[in-house]
Design an enzyme around this catalytic site. Sequence first.
Site, PDB file in Angstrom:
ATOM      1  N   SER A 210      51.949 -18.358 120.314  1.00 35.81           N
ATOM      2  CA  SER A 210      52.255 -18.736 118.954  1.00 35.81           C
ATOM      3  C   SER A 210      51.004 -19.115 118.179  1.00 35.81           C
ATOM      4  CB  SER A 210      53.288 -19.861 118.970  1.00 35.81           C
ATOM      5  OG  SER A 210      53.943 -19.951 117.740  1.00 35.81           O
ATOM      6  N   ASP A 421      62.229 -12.399 119.358  1.00 40.58           N
ATOM      7  CA  ASP A 421      61.572 -13.461 118.591  1.00 40.58           C
ATOM      8  C   ASP A 421      61.585 -13.127 117.114  1.00 40.58           C
ATOM      9  OD1 ASP A 421      59.982 -15.497 117.643  1.00 40.58           O
ATOM     10  OD2 ASP A 421      58.111 -14.653 118.404  1.00 40.58           O
ATOM     11  N   HIS A 503      60.505 -15.986 121.883  1.00 39.45           N
ATOM     12  CA  HIS A 503      59.155 -16.374 121.496  1.00 39.45           C
ATOM     13  C   HIS A 503      58.319 -16.834 122.691  1.00 39.45           C
ATOM     14  CE1 HIS A 503      56.185 -17.777 118.566  1.00 39.45           C
ATOM     15  NE2 HIS A 503      56.162 -18.959 119.155  1.00 39.45           N
TER      16      HIS A 503
END
Length: 602
Positions: A210, A421, A503
Site C-alpha cells: 500500500s 482490491d 489488498h
Amino acid sequence: MKWCTLASALLSAASLIEARRSWQHVGKKSPILPRTPEVFTDHHLASRQSSKPKFANSNTSSYAVNGTGIPDVDFDVGESYSGLLSITKDLNAAEKLFFWFFPSTNKAAEKEIVIWLNGGPGCSSLEGLIQENGPFIWQYGTYKPVPNPWSWHHLTNIVYIEQPVGTGFATGNATITNEEELAAQFLGFWRNFMDLFALQGYKVYITGESYAGMYCPYIASAMLDAKDETYFNVSGMLIYDPSIGEDVIQDSAVVVPFADYNANMMPFNNSFSASIHEQHQSCGFANYSATYLQYPPPGPQPPSSTRFTDEKCNDLFNAVFEAQFSLNPCFDIYQVATTCPLLYDVLGFPGSITYQPDGTQPYFNRTDAIHAPMEVTWSSCADKPVFAGEDGDTSEPSSFRKIPQVVDATQNVIIGHGLLDMVLIANGTLLTIQNMTWGGQLGFQSVPRDPFYVPYHSLSLAADINAADADPTALATMAAAGVLGTTHTERGLTYVTIDLSGHMVPQYAPSAAFRQLEVLLGRVDSLSSVQAFTAEPDYPQVDAKSLGNGTGPSMVDMSAGQGANGGKNGSPPTNAATTTKAALPVSVWVVAGLSAVALFHL
C-alpha cells in the site's frame, strides 16, 4: 497515494458509519494430489522450533521476547527480539522506531534479511505481523491465534518496523515533510539495528504494501545512494498493491471498469450504471486508458494535474464507493467480495469499518511482553499526521524516479496486485508502470500474459479436509495452489496479479505471497516455475506445458468492455504479439461520514 482528506456523506436512516480500516486501512479431493503423511506444517510450525537462538548475547538480551509468553498465543513462536531503537547516533534520543525481529532457522537464510513495512501513512507494520506473514496469525473472525506455516521467517530473517515516528509504538515528534526525510530517519535506525544484531554485510530485501509503495522505493533509493554495502546491501524489493502513481490515475480513472468486471458483487441499477459510464467517457478516462494502456506504450502520459481538473470527475471513485456501501453495508474496499456480517477483528478493523465490540481493545494494547513503551496507546493507524505540515507528504510519486533506480540497480523488483482490491486498483498500477522508464525504455514492451503458478502443497484444498485425522492447524491455514494470476518480467521488473486476493496479499493469498518471496530471494527462478515449494521439494506438481496463459482479467479495452481483439471480458487476446490494451482492477480512497476524514493506504 499521498496523505489526503476526502469528505463524503453517506446518509443512513439508522446511523453514519466512519469508514476506516486504516483509512486512516463444498471441498473436493484432488485426483492426483492426495494428502501426504509429511504435511506442510511439519516443516514449518513455529511451535516445533528447538534450535539454539542465533542472536542471543549480552547486547540483545534486553530485547529478547519470551516466545511462550505472548498473550493468547498457546505455542512457542520461537526466537524473536523487539523494542525501540533511535533514528540517530544518539541512542537516548526521543525519536525511536519500534521493531520486532524474527530470525529464521532456514539454512538458506544466512546473511540476508527482509524488512516488512505497512503503509498508511501511519499504519503499523505489526498489522502485517499478526494478520499477514508473521509467525503467529490471528485473522479476523477466527477463534484464536495459530502458528503460521506461511510465515516469511520460515524462509529468511524478517523484521517488522513501525515507522515513521508517530506510527504504532514509535516515539517522538513527527517532523518530516517528505519521503527523503523519512528515508534519512530510517537509515539512521537501520544502522543502529544492524549494529545491535551484528548484521553487517547482510543482503537487504525491502518489502511492504500500500503506502509502502512510497516508503520502500524511497528507502531503497537512499540506501543505494549511500554506497555502503556493509549496512545497505539492497538486493531486491517487493511491494503489494502499492501507492506509486498519481492519485486520480490510481482511482477515479479506472474505477468504472473495475465495477464492470465485478458486476456480480457491485450490482448497480441501470440509471446509476449509465451515469458513471457517461462520466467515465466524458471525463476522458476511457480515452486515456485506451490511449496509454498499450504494449509498448505510445509515449509518456501527460500529468494528470493538467489533464483531469474537473472536481466531479476526480470524485467519481467516491460516488462508486458510496453507491456500493448502500447496497452492501459491510462492503470492504480492501476485499470487495466481503459481505455481512461484520467479523470481530483483534485490530479493530474487519474491512472498511471500525468495529470494536464492548469489552475489547486492539490486541497490541494488551501486552507488555514485547518491550513496548507503556505510555503509548497503540492504534492500528496513527490518529495524528506522521508528516508535519498542512500538505502532508510532499514527495513526488515513487514511480517517477525511485522505483526505476531500484530496478536498474538490483534487477530484482516485484510489484504484486490482489485483483479484489478497490483501495488501489491494478489498472491504475498498470497505467503507472506504462508511464515509467527503466532499463532505457518506457513501460513494458509486451503484454502481461504468463501464468503465475503457486505449487500444490499439503495445505491446499487438494488435501482431504474431511479426513478423520485432519490437523486442525492445517485446516486453519489452508491456502490455494495452481495458476492464480498473471505475471510478466522485463528488464528486472516483475508484475504479478493475484486472483481472489484483496489488498493485503499475504493475508488473503498466503501461499502466493510465500512463492513470491521465494522468487525475490532467488530460491526459485520465476513466478511461472512449477518447482515445488522449497519446504516440500518432493510434493508432486503439474507439467509446465499444461499451465496455459495467466488467469484473472484479460487484456481488455477499458472503455468499451471488449477484448483487445474483439473478445468478451475474461477471454484472452487472440494474438498476444499485437499491441494490446489492458484493463484490470482499480484504486479507491473514500469515507462515509459528515466530516473530512484522513484516509490511509495500509
